[in-house]
Design a protein around this motif. Structure first.
Motif, PDB file in Angstrom:
ATOM      1  N   UNK A  72      42.625 -23.812  11.582  1.00 45.71           N
ATOM      2  CA  UNK A  72      42.314 -23.561  12.808  1.00 45.71           C
ATOM      3  C   UNK A  72      40.783 -23.640  13.229  1.00 45.71           C
ATOM      4  N   UNK A  73      40.545 -24.091  14.369  1.00 43.34           N
ATOM      5  CA  UNK A  73      39.028 -24.288  14.590  1.00 43.34           C
ATOM      6  C   UNK A  73      38.099 -23.154  14.662  1.00 43.34           C
ATOM      7  N   UNK A  74      36.958 -23.247  14.147  1.00 38.84           N
ATOM      8  CA  UNK A  74      36.051 -22.210  14.475  1.00 38.84           C
ATOM      9  C   UNK A  74      35.659 -21.911  15.808  1.00 38.84           C
ATOM     10  N   UNK A  75      35.400 -20.609  16.092  1.00 34.39           N
ATOM     11  CA  UNK A  75      35.401 -20.079  17.499  1.00 34.39           C
ATOM     12  C   UNK A  75      33.794 -20.454  17.741  1.00 34.39           C
ATOM     13  N   UNK A  76      33.726 -21.372  18.627  1.00 29.39           N
ATOM     14  CA  UNK A  76      32.304 -21.575  19.355  1.00 29.39           C
ATOM     15  C   UNK A  76      32.717 -22.262  20.663  1.00 29.39           C
ATOM     16  N   UNK A  77      31.676 -22.369  21.610  1.00 27.23           N
ATOM     17  CA  UNK A  77      31.636 -22.748  22.920  1.00 27.23           C
ATOM     18  C   UNK A  77      31.601 -24.402  22.943  1.00 27.23           C
ATOM     19  N   UNK A  78      32.472 -25.001  23.560  1.00 32.74           N
ATOM     20  CA  UNK A  78      32.350 -26.239  23.792  1.00 32.74           C
ATOM     21  C   UNK A  78      32.148 -26.790  25.195  1.00 32.74           C
ATOM     22  N   UNK A  79      31.468 -28.048  25.379  1.00 35.76           N
ATOM     23  CA  UNK A  79      31.337 -28.519  26.749  1.00 35.76           C
ATOM     24  C   UNK A  79      32.744 -29.233  27.230  1.00 35.76           C
ATOM     25  N   UNK A  80      32.823 -29.489  28.440  1.00 32.09           N
ATOM     26  CA  UNK A  80      33.940 -29.778  29.198  1.00 32.09           C
ATOM     27  C   UNK A  80      34.448 -31.035  28.527  1.00 32.09           C
ATOM     28  N   UNK A  81      33.630 -31.940  28.054  1.00 29.19           N
ATOM     29  CA  UNK A  81      33.900 -33.302  27.500  1.00 29.19           C
ATOM     30  C   UNK A  81      34.316 -33.075  26.005  1.00 29.19           C
ATOM     31  N   UNK A  82      33.678 -32.261  25.411  1.00 28.01           N
ATOM     32  CA  UNK A  82      34.040 -31.899  23.791  1.00 28.01           C
ATOM     33  C   UNK A  82      35.662 -31.373  24.102  1.00 28.01           C
ATOM     34  N   UNK A  83      35.855 -30.490  24.871  1.00 27.16           N
ATOM     35  CA  UNK A  83      37.095 -29.708  25.092  1.00 27.16           C
ATOM     36  C   UNK A  83      38.150 -30.794  25.401  1.00 27.16           C
ATOM     37  N   UNK A  84      37.840 -31.813  26.295  1.00 22.77           N
ATOM     38  CA  UNK A  84      38.957 -32.909  26.559  1.00 22.77           C
ATOM     39  C   UNK A  84      39.123 -33.823  25.538  1.00 22.77           C
ATOM     40  N   UNK A  85      38.049 -34.209  24.677  1.00 19.25           N
ATOM     41  CA  UNK A  85      38.351 -34.838  23.356  1.00 19.25           C
ATOM     42  C   UNK A  85      39.139 -34.156  22.197  1.00 19.25           C
ATOM     43  N   UNK A  86      38.844 -32.827  22.467  1.00 18.80           N
ATOM     44  CA  UNK A  86      39.719 -32.107  21.159  1.00 18.80           C
ATOM     45  C   UNK A  86      41.127 -31.949  21.703  1.00 18.80           C
ATOM     46  N   UNK A  87      41.492 -31.805  22.868  1.00 18.23           N
ATOM     47  CA  UNK A  87      42.896 -31.676  23.538  1.00 18.23           C
ATOM     48  C   UNK A  87      43.448 -33.127  23.335  1.00 18.23           C
ATOM     49  N   UNK A  88      42.780 -34.255  23.763  1.00 13.48           N
ATOM     50  CA  UNK A  88      43.524 -35.580  23.523  1.00 13.48           C
ATOM     51  C   UNK A  88      43.706 -35.655  22.337  1.00 13.48           C
ATOM     52  N   UNK A  89      42.892 -35.523  21.215  1.00 14.13           N
ATOM     53  CA  UNK A  89      43.136 -35.630  19.956  1.00 14.13           C
ATOM     54  C   UNK A  89      44.373 -34.858  19.378  1.00 14.13           C
ATOM     55  N   UNK A  90      44.591 -33.381  19.934  1.00 10.78           N
ATOM     56  CA  UNK A  90      45.678 -32.664  19.474  1.00 10.78           C
ATOM     57  C   UNK A  90      47.048 -33.195  20.107  1.00 10.78           C
ATOM     58  N   UNK A  91      46.935 -33.786  21.432  1.00 11.11           N
ATOM     59  CA  UNK A  91      48.147 -34.499  22.080  1.00 11.11           C
ATOM     60  C   UNK A  91      48.446 -35.596  21.328  1.00 11.11           C
ATOM     61  N   UNK A  92      47.615 -36.442  20.870  1.00 10.28           N
ATOM     62  CA  UNK A  92      47.937 -37.738  19.947  1.00 10.28           C
ATOM     63  C   UNK A  92      48.606 -37.372  18.720  1.00 10.28           C
ATOM     64  N   UNK A  93      47.939 -36.173  18.092  1.00  8.60           N
ATOM     65  CA  UNK A  93      48.939 -35.839  16.728  1.00  8.60           C
ATOM     66  C   UNK A  93      50.080 -35.421  16.999  1.00  8.60           C
ATOM     67  N   UNK A  94      50.263 -34.481  18.170  1.00  8.30           N
ATOM     68  CA  UNK A  94      51.513 -34.113  18.734  1.00  8.30           C
ATOM     69  C   UNK A  94      52.444 -35.087  18.755  1.00  8.30           C
ATOM     70  N   UNK A  95      52.147 -36.245  19.568  1.00  6.31           N
ATOM     71  CA  UNK A  95      53.128 -37.184  20.148  1.00  6.31           C
ATOM     72  C   UNK A  95      53.605 -38.017  18.715  1.00  6.31           C
ATOM     73  N   UNK A  96      52.533 -38.134  17.698  1.00  9.22           N
ATOM     74  CA  UNK A  96      52.802 -38.990  16.550  1.00  9.22           C
ATOM     75  C   UNK A  96      53.905 -38.096  15.765  1.00  9.22           C
ATOM     76  N   UNK A  97      53.617 -36.900  15.442  1.00 11.98           N
ATOM     77  CA  UNK A  97      54.541 -35.983  14.783  1.00 11.98           C
ATOM     78  C   UNK A  97      56.038 -36.103  15.231  1.00 11.98           C
ATOM     79  N   UNK A  98      55.908 -36.210  16.807  1.00  9.62           N
ATOM     80  CA  UNK A  98      57.209 -36.099  17.500  1.00  9.62           C
ATOM     81  C   UNK A  98      57.808 -37.687  17.123  1.00  9.62           C
ATOM     82  N   UNK A  99      57.196 -38.743  17.189  1.00  9.50           N
ATOM     83  CA  UNK A  99      57.552 -40.033  17.035  1.00  9.50           C
ATOM     84  C   UNK A  99      58.401 -40.071  15.592  1.00  9.50           C
TER      85      UNK A  99
END
Length: 81
Positions: free
Chosen positions: A1-28
């Motif tokens: 789990x990620x450490x608790x800290x504040x992210x900028x909007x762009x950082x949050x979008x990058x994290x969400x995109x990476x997690x979505x990519x990992x989820x899609x790859x696991x589904x494939x």
């Protein structure tokens, strides 16, 4: 789990995109596994149907291969490792 800290909007979008990519790859990977398992099940059924033709009518092995093939094709569990 990620450490608790504040992210900028762009950082949050990058994290969400990476997690979505990992989820899609696991589904494939999961979908490929189940397709492979269904193909193996179909192979067992075909073998079970061919064995009596090759062994002059002895269908003893078909009694094992047909139910196992059907089970492999219909189950949602991971059977073949």
């Amino acid at each position: 789990m990620r450490e608790k800290r504040l992210y900028t909007l762009e950082e949050a979008r990058q994290i969400i995109a990476q997690e979505e990519t990992e989820r899609k790859e696991a589904h494939k990977i999961r979908v490929k596994y189940y397709i492979r398992q269904k193909i193996i099940g179909l192979f067992f059924i075909v073998i079970a149907l061919a064995i009596p033709l090759l062994t002059e009518g002895d269908a003893t092995t078909s009694l094992i291969f047909v139910p196992f093939g059907i089970y492999l094709m219909t189950t949602k569990e991971k059977i073949i490792i």
